[in-house]
Design a protein around this motif. Sequence first.
Motif, PDB file in Angstrom:
ATOM      1  N   GLN A 216       0.751  -1.429   0.236  1.00 24.57           N
ATOM      2  CA  GLN A 216      -0.250  -0.434   0.244  1.00 24.57           C
ATOM      3  C   GLN A 216       0.797   1.601  -0.361  1.00 24.57           C
ATOM      4  O   GLN A 216       0.375   2.502   0.336  1.00 24.57           O
ATOM      5  CB  GLN A 216      -1.170  -0.184   1.033  1.00 24.57           C
ATOM      6  CG  GLN A 216      -1.992  -1.216   1.360  1.00 24.57           C
ATOM      7  CD  GLN A 216      -3.364  -1.119   0.415  1.00 24.57           C
ATOM      8  OE1 GLN A 216      -3.655  -0.877   0.609  1.00 24.57           O
ATOM      9  NE2 GLN A 216      -3.179  -1.606  -0.778  1.00 24.57           N
ATOM     10  N   VAL A 217       1.775   1.130  -0.583  1.00 24.33           N
ATOM     11  CA  VAL A 217       2.817   2.092  -0.625  1.00 24.33           C
ATOM     12  C   VAL A 217       2.317   3.252  -2.033  1.00 24.33           C
ATOM     13  O   VAL A 217       1.878   2.852  -2.555  1.00 24.33           O
ATOM     14  CB  VAL A 217       4.300   2.325  -1.222  1.00 24.33           C
ATOM     15  CG1 VAL A 217       5.575   3.224  -1.758  1.00 24.33           C
ATOM     16  CG2 VAL A 217       4.304   0.615  -0.303  1.00 24.33           C
ATOM     17  N   TRP A 218       2.416   4.925  -1.256  1.00 21.32           N
ATOM     18  CA  TRP A 218       1.960   5.512  -1.778  1.00 21.32           C
ATOM     19  C   TRP A 218       3.073   6.633  -2.155  1.00 21.32           C
ATOM     20  O   TRP A 218       3.108   7.786  -2.842  1.00 21.32           O
ATOM     21  CB  TRP A 218       0.760   6.301  -1.121  1.00 21.32           C
ATOM     22  CG  TRP A 218       0.854   7.284  -0.029  1.00 21.32           C
ATOM     23  CD1 TRP A 218       0.800   6.152   1.192  1.00 21.32           C
ATOM     24  CD2 TRP A 218       1.184   8.380  -0.080  1.00 21.32           C
ATOM     25  NE1 TRP A 218       0.449   6.830   2.494  1.00 21.32           N
ATOM     26  CE2 TRP A 218       0.638   7.967   1.749  1.00 21.32           C
ATOM     27  CE3 TRP A 218       0.995   9.246  -0.656  1.00 21.32           C
ATOM     28  CZ2 TRP A 218       1.206   9.384   2.747  1.00 21.32           C
ATOM     29  CZ3 TRP A 218       1.733  10.881   0.518  1.00 21.32           C
ATOM     30  CH2 TRP A 218       1.335  10.806   1.219  1.00 21.32           C
ATOM     31  N   GLN A 219       3.669   6.801  -0.983  1.00 13.15           N
ATOM     32  CA  GLN A 219       4.777   7.245  -1.239  1.00 13.15           C
ATOM     33  C   GLN A 219       6.627   7.381  -0.888  1.00 13.15           C
ATOM     34  O   GLN A 219       6.447   6.175  -0.277  1.00 13.15           O
ATOM     35  CB  GLN A 219       4.788   8.847  -0.419  1.00 13.15           C
ATOM     36  CG  GLN A 219       6.026   9.884  -0.298  1.00 13.15           C
ATOM     37  CD  GLN A 219       5.624  11.711   0.797  1.00 13.15           C
ATOM     38  OE1 GLN A 219       5.167  11.244   1.938  1.00 13.15           O
ATOM     39  NE2 GLN A 219       5.212  12.503   0.546  1.00 13.15           N
ATOM     40  N   VAL A 220       7.761   7.147  -1.607  1.00 11.16           N
ATOM     41  CA  VAL A 220       9.230   6.792  -1.360  1.00 11.16           C
ATOM     42  C   VAL A 220       9.491   7.959  -1.971  1.00 11.16           C
ATOM     43  O   VAL A 220       9.945   9.458  -2.110  1.00 11.16           O
ATOM     44  CB  VAL A 220       9.269   6.549  -2.822  1.00 11.16           C
ATOM     45  CG1 VAL A 220      11.001   6.165  -2.400  1.00 11.16           C
ATOM     46  CG2 VAL A 220       8.455   5.177  -2.923  1.00 11.16           C
ATOM     47  N   ASP A 221      10.606   8.537  -0.938  1.00 14.81           N
ATOM     48  CA  ASP A 221      11.753   9.218   0.350  1.00 14.81           C
ATOM     49  C   ASP A 221      13.233   8.590  -0.258  1.00 14.81           C
ATOM     50  O   ASP A 221      13.755   8.132   0.743  1.00 14.81           O
ATOM     51  CB  ASP A 221      11.073  10.178   1.541  1.00 14.81           C
ATOM     52  CG  ASP A 221      12.318  10.999   1.517  1.00 14.81           C
ATOM     53  OD1 ASP A 221      12.942  11.651   0.743  1.00 14.81           O
ATOM     54  OD2 ASP A 221      12.011  11.420   2.667  1.00 14.81           O
ATOM     55  N   MET A 222      13.824   9.935  -1.525  1.00  9.52           N
ATOM     56  CA  MET A 222      14.638   9.134  -1.891  1.00  9.52           C
ATOM     57  C   MET A 222      15.943   9.505  -1.776  1.00  9.52           C
ATOM     58  O   MET A 222      16.946   9.854  -2.045  1.00  9.52           O
ATOM     59  CB  MET A 222      15.267   8.708  -3.199  1.00  9.52           C
ATOM     60  CG  MET A 222      14.017   7.811  -3.669  1.00  9.52           C
ATOM     61  SD  MET A 222      14.802   5.953  -3.589  1.00  9.52           S
ATOM     62  CE  MET A 222      16.480   5.947  -4.579  1.00  9.52           C
ATOM     63  N   GLU A 223      15.174  11.273  -1.022  1.00  8.75           N
ATOM     64  CA  GLU A 223      16.612  12.672  -0.906  1.00  8.75           C
ATOM     65  C   GLU A 223      16.833  12.072   0.566  1.00  8.75           C
ATOM     66  O   GLU A 223      17.877  12.760   0.735  1.00  8.75           O
ATOM     67  CB  GLU A 223      15.393  14.004  -0.653  1.00  8.75           C
ATOM     68  CG  GLU A 223      14.841  13.164  -1.935  1.00  8.75           C
ATOM     69  CD  GLU A 223      15.848  14.173  -3.145  1.00  8.75           C
ATOM     70  OE1 GLU A 223      16.584  14.947  -2.447  1.00  8.75           O
ATOM     71  OE2 GLU A 223      15.238  14.121  -3.841  1.00  8.75           O
ATOM     72  N   SER A 224      16.138  11.620   1.603  1.00  9.47           N
ATOM     73  CA  SER A 224      16.984  11.208   3.143  1.00  9.47           C
ATOM     74  C   SER A 224      17.704  10.236   2.954  1.00  9.47           C
ATOM     75  O   SER A 224      18.591   9.577   1.861  1.00  9.47           O
ATOM     76  CB  SER A 224      15.975  11.175   4.358  1.00  9.47           C
ATOM     77  OG  SER A 224      15.285   9.136   3.654  1.00  9.47           O
TER      78      SER A 224
END
Length: 422
Positions: A216-224
């Motif tokens: 149920q993934v709706w957002q991925v943060d690759m910046e951290s």
Amino acid sequence: MSDIIRRDPRKAWIARNRLHPEHASVLAELGMGDAQPTQWMGPNGVMRKDPHRVGFIGPAGIKRIDRSGVQGAPGQVQARSTAAQDTRTTVLIAEPAFHIVVVPDMAGGRLSAHDRDLLGLARQMADKDASAQGAVVAIVFGEQKEDSWGEAGIDRLLQLRDVALEGYSPEYRIAILTAAERELKPRYWLLPDSSLGGGDLGRRLSVRIGERAATQVWQVDMESETPRCTGRGAAGRQDITRDLPRVLLALAECGEPVSDTRHEAQAIQLQQPLPEQLVRIEDLGAVAVDPASVALSEAEFILSGGNGVQDWDGFHQAARVLGATEGASRVAVDDGFMARDRQVGATGTWVTARVYMAVGISGAIQHLQGIQSCDKVIAINMDPGCDMIKRADLAVIGDSGEILSELVKRVDGLKQENRNVA
């Protein structure tokens, strides 16, 4: 005689109304015509701009506005539009540093909006590291109708055409994906968390390769510093954030579809032979279902009627011949022509059909909200200026009864031809 400039308010209104039948003649009379400027000084000394004549159509079909001031007459706008289409960036990745594998649902043999969102997310993840360029690999099963793989952001395409993959064969597909895991060693696996097969396949794959999947993934943060993802939990009432695993099952709108680049979509094959087919599950084929019994929220093809439908018997006949699930606008439901559970819109049922055909529906804001997730919208209406026509991917202007009648005749003719050939 007074030197005050007099203006005809009616002609000024017609000049602004592009849909008025006298629009072209009034523009010519006012000396504007095709040379109408994009901005001009109004009678009160305020600079006016025509939003319809500023901008150009980008490669994704979206209107872009150039605020640099280089755009002017319509001819220049058209030239800019053509140039934008011709100069769409083509990306070639000869030696990818890593792979991100996407297994789309391919409902109906084509990439759905959900699939394209997933590919857009994979593209963002592959392009995040500028020093190590990654490739997006799509694995699809069986013969497909799709012909725009590159435009969707795919660098490598692994298409498996084994006859056994045409039906329901989860164990055979997992065996193939496991072989791809050993050979490609992807950095991430992305699958749509849907009821069309991606959700089941992704969970099977995560167990087979020993990974704890994020669902149920709706957002991925690759910046951290440590990539993280956010998914829905507690029946959608809570967000759960965790470190990014290798297997992601993502929801629709998890990313922006690729629009500004074109990719190679180079066909590849697994070096090792395909694993032997598992026969513990026998696919008996699809079961015929009466479209009238399908819930609107699950229907793939909806024929929806509104206030403009005069022949409801013909409308029902068209739905039967086309194999469509019937829907309706709120006006048609309030007038008693359709049941309340057939109402489409924010005040009825939100639909996600692959094809939504609106007949005699003007397009109230609540109705447009309810169909915003539909892939393709077809509108049949007498009013070329209604909001539904503006929203539609294909619009037909004319009498709905005559158009549906002719459509039914043509479909019946094609069915008869197929029976004669058989």
